[in-house]
Design an enzyme around this catalytic site. Sequence first.
Site, mmCIF file in Angstrom:
data_model
loop_
_atom_site.group_PDB
_atom_site.id
_atom_site.type_symbol
_atom_site.label_atom_id
_atom_site.label_comp_id
_atom_site.label_asym_id
_atom_site.label_seq_id
_atom_site.Cartn_x
_atom_site.Cartn_y
_atom_site.Cartn_z
ATOM 1 N N GLU A 261 0.220 -1.040 -0.147
ATOM 2 C CA GLU A 261 0.214 -0.074 0.186
ATOM 3 C C GLU A 261 1.109 1.348 -0.037
ATOM 4 O OE1 GLU A 261 -3.588 1.823 2.633
ATOM 5 O OE2 GLU A 261 -2.796 0.372 3.237
ATOM 6 N N SER A 382 -0.165 6.407 9.479
ATOM 7 C CA SER A 382 0.037 7.871 9.150
ATOM 8 C C SER A 382 1.570 8.491 9.093
ATOM 9 C CB SER A 382 -0.849 7.761 11.038
ATOM 10 O OG SER A 382 0.374 7.828 11.680
#
Length: 416
Positions: A261, A382
Amino acid sequence: MSDPSVAQFLADARSWLDVHLLLRKDAGGSIEPGDPFSTAVFHALTFAEEESLLSELRTWNRMRAERGYHAIAAPMDDGGLGLSREYDRAYARLESEYETPARHELFSVTRQLIAPTVREFGDADQRREFVGSLLRTDVYCCQLFSEPSAGSDLASVACRAVRDGDAWVVNGQKVWSSGAQFAEWGELIARTDPGAPKHRGLTAFLVPMHLEGIEVRPIPQMSGGSSFNEVFFTEVRVPDRLRLGPVGGGWQVALTTLGFERDHSAVAARAGGTWEQVRATARAQGRLDDPVIRQELMKLLIHLRVEEMVNRRAADLRAAGVTPGPEGSLGKLLWTEGMRKMSDVVSRLVGPGLVADSGRWATYEWGEHVLGAPGYRIAGGSDEIQRTIIGERVLGLPPEPRVDKDQPWSSSRQVR
C-alpha cells in the site's frame, strides 16, 4: 523464445491501444483552458455512479488481460506476461496517454495489494483460486484492517475469530474499508489469541463478503461520496481453508499488504492534482513569469521528480523479489508531502477562488485537492508511523517505548 525489446513491446501495445482507446487531450503534457479539470482526491460519486465506474474498470481490465497487459510483471502462472518491471513501467507510461476509466481505490487494492499478498502467503490452492482472478478483477477484494480503536496501532485490533471445528467464528467491527459495499471478498485481520502479545495473536483470512452476519454501512464523506465503510461481523463463520498464512501469523500478512500500500512505484494514476494541472493553472492566472511563483513551481517539480526516483528504486527492489519494507514508508511520506506542497502552491495561485466558484477555469476545482490531500496523511499508515518506521529500521534509532510489547493483549484491552 526470447523476450521482445521494450521498444517492440511498446509498439505492439500502442497499436492495440489505438484500436481500443482515444488519446487524452493532454497526452503531450499540455492542458488548455476549458479542458476537463478534476483534482479530486476522494470520490464524490453516488452509489450508482461508483458501481458503474467499478464495472467500467473491470471491463477494461479484462480487455487488457486478453493481452496480459493487466499483469505484465506477474508470473505466467498467474495470467501475467512474466516480463520485468521495466516493461511494466513503460506500459503504464504509455497507457497514461490514453483515456481510461477513472481510478478507484477498490480496483487498486484488489490488484496491487491483495493479489501479491495472496501470492506471498497463500497455499497452492489459494494462489490458484485467487491470484489470477484478483489480477483480472474477476472479483474485487477490500481491506478489513482498521477499527475504531485500532487505526495507526493496527496490532491492537479487537475483532475476534474463535476456532470452531473446521471454521472460525468472527465477531467485531472494521472501519474505513474502501469499496467494501462493492467487494466480493475481504482480507481480514482478526485476533485469534487474546492471551498472546498483541502482534503475535493475530491471524489473516480471506472472507466472502456475502456471508451471513456481515453488514456493510457506507460512511458519508464531506466530499459528498461514501467510498469508505464500516463493516460489522456477527457470528460469521469463515472456513479454515480461507485462512491466509499460519495461525498467529496475521501481523506479518498485514505488514506485507501495508508495504504494498505504501509502495507507489506501480501507481499509474495519482490521487488529486498533477504537475501539468498546476502549470496550466499558473499559465491561466498569468503567473508563469512571476519569479516567486516560478521558484515555488520548481520546488514542487523537484520534489515530484525525487518522489518518482524513490518509487522507481522501490520498484527495482520488488523486481528483485524483495518484499516492500521501509522504502515504502519513505515513498509514502514523499507522496503526502508532495500533495501538501501542491496544495500550498495552488492556494497561492488561486486564493479565494478555492472557496468561491466564480466559473473561472482551474480555480474552484482545486478545492477538492486542498480539502482531500490531508486524508492521505492518515490513509495507509499515518505520517508519524512512517517516520517511526524509517527512524527505527533505516536510521537505527532507539525504538519507541512500547510498554505493552510483551504483555498479553487481554491484559490491556477489554476482550470482546
